[in-house]
Design a protein around this motif. Structure first.
Motif, short mmCIF file in Angstrom:
data_model
loop_
_atom_site.label_atom_id
_atom_site.label_comp_id
_atom_site.label_asym_id
_atom_site.label_seq_id
_atom_site.Cartn_x
_atom_site.Cartn_y
_atom_site.Cartn_z
N CYS A 130 23.65 18.44 22.38
CA CYS A 130 23.25 19.36 23.46
C CYS A 130 24.41 19.65 24.39
O CYS A 130 24.63 20.80 24.82
N ALA A 131 25.19 18.61 24.72
CA ALA A 131 26.36 18.81 25.58
C ALA A 131 27.39 19.70 24.89
O ALA A 131 27.99 20.58 25.53
N PHE A 132 27.59 19.49 23.60
CA PHE A 132 28.59 20.29 22.88
C PHE A 132 28.19 21.77 22.84
O PHE A 132 29.00 22.66 23.12
N PHE A 133 26.93 22.05 22.49
CA PHE A 133 26.52 23.45 22.36
C PHE A 133 26.31 24.13 23.71
O PHE A 133 26.21 25.35 23.77
N ALA A 134 26.22 23.39 24.79
CA ALA A 134 26.12 23.99 26.13
C ALA A 134 27.49 24.12 26.79
O ALA A 134 27.58 24.59 27.93
N ALA A 135 28.57 23.71 26.11
CA ALA A 135 29.89 23.64 26.71
C ALA A 135 30.45 24.99 27.18
O ALA A 135 31.12 25.06 28.21
N PRO A 146 23.26 16.33 31.42
CA PRO A 146 22.65 15.15 32.08
C PRO A 146 21.18 14.96 31.74
O PRO A 146 20.70 13.83 31.60
N LEU A 147 20.44 16.09 31.61
CA LEU A 147 19.02 15.97 31.28
C LEU A 147 18.83 15.38 29.89
O LEU A 147 17.96 14.51 29.68
N ALA A 148 19.63 15.81 28.91
CA ALA A 148 19.51 15.28 27.56
C ALA A 148 19.92 13.81 27.50
O ALA A 148 19.32 13.00 26.77
N ALA A 149 20.97 13.43 28.25
CA ALA A 149 21.44 12.05 28.23
C ALA A 149 20.51 11.10 28.95
O ALA A 149 20.52 9.88 28.69
N ALA A 172 28.86 6.64 24.58
CA ALA A 172 28.80 7.83 23.73
C ALA A 172 28.43 9.07 24.52
O ALA A 172 29.05 10.14 24.36
N THR A 173 27.45 8.93 25.41
CA THR A 173 27.06 10.10 26.21
C THR A 173 28.15 10.49 27.19
O THR A 173 28.41 11.68 27.43
N ALA A 174 28.81 9.47 27.79
CA ALA A 174 29.91 9.77 28.71
C ALA A 174 31.06 10.46 27.98
O ALA A 174 31.65 11.43 28.48
N LEU A 175 31.41 9.97 26.79
CA LEU A 175 32.47 10.59 26.01
C LEU A 175 32.08 12.01 25.60
O LEU A 175 32.91 12.94 25.66
N GLY A 176 30.82 12.18 25.19
CA GLY A 176 30.37 13.52 24.80
C GLY A 176 30.44 14.51 25.96
O GLY A 176 30.88 15.65 25.80
N LEU A 177 30.03 14.06 27.16
CA LEU A 177 30.08 14.94 28.34
C LEU A 177 31.53 15.26 28.71
O LEU A 177 31.85 16.40 29.05
#
Length: 598
Positions: A130-135, A146-149, A172-177
């Motif tokens: 979700c973070a990647f496709f919303a980038a 943040p909502l997805a994580a 993982a979520t922090a790295l993805g964000l």
């Protein structure tokens, strides 16, 4: 300047948002593909869960999300997709829906028994996706990621599960964000470069279009002038050859001489219109905004055109609004010379194209505007022909065959009207006639300056009331000879200087009543000579100076700043010289009255 900078910044920001949303739209199909590939894996892991009802709910959420995505993609293909705010809201809403799906999977994992940890890891991977496709769109990224994580993070740390797995989920979520933010930064830089590139392309296209328009204009000028000048000069040459006795022909008749004179005057009109049109097209045509009496100006023009109309058997009538008669105050606020040029062109066209019937001129007061209507019973024009008539160098073939002209009168008149804060409109019907309406600003409280002096000078015969001593500075021998002939014809004495320096030297030792200076001269040009005369002590320091220019507004401004009083555009005529001398005489009387009052 600050407002313009803010406008440019807003335009740049809007372009960035558009680029970001375009990139977001390009990623939507890939997002659907990733979630479609992940679905079988999710179904297989979910089959080991204890609560099968959650599995059914998960399928329902996925179905709703896919339906919403397809609706969003199809909905943004219409014209409403140009609304950036609407597009942004749709993209953020789609991202929020997938983030909620991740939260739902995290909640499902809490009661999944042996499949709990695997489902939470899948939810963590979904949050990263979700973070990647919303980038591409930063506001959407800051809302969706943040909502997805939050789902897998809360599920890991609220139920007392494995701390190591919780820390792994957090990392993982922090790295993805973080990677999504870096990707967003790269998108922004790419978008900025793309926006600048598009602006450069648009600017180059505008420059290219301007160059092509200029080339077409020059081509039209050459074609028009070559045709008009060739035809006009051919007739003049034949008449002059007959007058010189060449070829054994008899001397030209009065009719031939009048035809040659008309051809020469048409050539001058074509050249003047061409110069004015080019000056207006380049944005260098200047107009004044001074009060004048529109009724008297129109009456004078009608008197000049009445003989031409009578020669064709046409009735020429003028009607003045009673509200404009006998007023102590109130005047049109525009350039009287340019207004005369516009109305003279409209009247000339009416007389030229009307074969039988009448021409009517009306001057009316319409609120804070004065309207001048010129109506005729000519051939009339269709809507397409009227549009063509207002285009530069375009003539209506149906009505313009055999009539001289450059096809610039109406287009130039409309440009002049707009420069003076007015407008030139037209309505016409084929076989009935045409009506052209010129509107100009009108001020009820304005007064025409020096009205009495102008009336007095207008009542005098052409030229000044006494013999004047005139100094002319002109380097062109033909122009000087023509100017001398006109002045001597009007009964004045003339002294000729071939450059501005010679004129300044003569003005120091002899007294003159009027000085006429050409703009372009060797040794010292006209503005330099005018400045030298105004700055030197001598008998001609306050003498009226007439600036003779070729029609360029910058030349007139330069001359007036140097001290000139009156501007005369070449080529000159007897009537123009007579009006100039009358204006100089009126100017001289005002100066004398001011000195006596002081």
């Amino acid at each position: 300047m600050l407002a313009e900078r803010r406008q440019n910044d807003n335009t740049m920001d809007g372009a960035r948002v558009a680029k970001a949303l375009d990139a977001q739209a390009a990623l939507l199909p890939y997002a659907l593909g990733v979630f479609a590939i992940s679905l079988p894996l999710f179904v297989w892991v979910g089959s080991f869960a204890a609560n099968r009802i959650w599995m059914t709910a998960s399928f329902a959420v996925f179905a709703i999300n896919w339906g919403a995505f397809y609706a969003a993609i199809n909905g943004l293909r219409d014209d409403a997709s140009q609304d950036l705010g609407r597009r942004a809201r749709v993209y953020v809403l789609c991202g929020v829906m997938w983030a909620l799906a991740v939260v739902q999977i995290s909640a499902f994992a809490q009661g999944a028994g042996p499949a709990r940890e695997t489902l939470l890891m899948m939810a963590t991977a979904g949050a990263v996706l979700c973070a990647f496709f919303a980038a591409p769109y930063l506001p959407g990224l800051l809302i969706v990621a943040p909502l997805a994580a939050a789902g897998p993070m809360i599920a890991h740390f609220s139920s007392g599960g494995d701390r190591q797995e919780g820390e792994l989920t957090f990392g993982a979520t922090a790295l993805g964000l973080t990677l999504a933010l870096i990707l967003n930064r790269m998108f922004r830089r790419q978008h900025d470069l793309s926006v600048v590139h598009e602006q450069l392309v648009e600017e180059r296209l505008r420059v290219l279009e301007g160059a092509e328009r200029t080339a077409r204009s020059k081509s039209d000028i050459v074609a028009t002038l070559s045709h008009e000048i060739r035809n006009g000069l051919t007739g003049v040459t034949h008449v002059l050859a007959a007058a010189a006795g060449k070829g054994g022909r008899a001397a030209p008749s009065r009719e031939q001489l009048n035809a040659a004179l008309d051809a020469a005057q048409d050539l001058i009109a074509v050249l003047n219109a061409t110069l004015d049109s080019e000056t207006a097209e380049s944005g260098r045509l200047s107009v004044e905004a001074l009060p004048f009496d529109p009724a008297r100006l129109i009456q004078d023009l009608v008197l000049l055109d009445k003989p031409h109309a009578a020669a064709k058997g046409l009735e020429l009538a003028v009607h003045i609004d009673p509200l404009l008669r006998g007023r102590d105050k109130g005047a049109a606020i525009a350039d009287a010379l340019r207004t005369r040029q516009i109305v003279a062109n409209l009247l000339g066209n009416a007389v030229k194209y009307t074969v039988r019937g009448r021409i009517e001129v009306r001057v009316e007061l319409r609120g804070d505007q004065v309207a001048v209507e010129v109506a005729d019973t000519g051939p009339g024009l269709s809507t397409e022909e009227m549009e063509q008539a207002f285009e530069p160098f375009r003539r209506v073939e149906r009505t313009g065959a055999g009539v001289n002209g450059a096809g610039l009168g109406l287009s130039l008149s409309r440009q002049l009207a707009r420069l003076m804060g007015g407008a030139l409109e037209a309505r016409s019907a084929v076989g009935v006639g045409s009506c052209f309406t010129l509107t100009l600003p009108f001020d009820d409280a304005a007064e025409c300056e020096f009205e009495e002096e102008l009336e007095a000078s207008a009542s005098e015969p052409p030229g000044a009331p006494r013999t004047l001593r005139v100094l002319i500075a002109e380097d062109d021998a033909l122009n000087a000879a023509m100017l001398r002939a006109i002045l001597e014809q009007l009964g004045h004495q003339v002294v000729h200087a071939q450059n501005g320096r010679r004129a300044a030297d003569l003005a120091r030792i002899a007294e003159f009543d009027l000085l006429m200076l050409d703009h372009r001269m060797p040794v010292l040009d006209g503005p330099g000579a005018a400045s030298a005369l105004r700055g030197a002590d001598g008998p001609n320091r306050n003498a009226p100076i007439v600036a003779m220019i070729d029609g360029d507004g910058e030349e007139a401004t330069e001359f007036l700043e140097a001290g000139a009083d009156i501007v005369l555009r070449k080529p000159v005529s007897v009537a123009a010289i007579a009006r100039t001398l009358a204006d100089a005489a009126a100017l001289d009387r005002r100066d004398v009255a001011k000195s006596e009052a002081a």
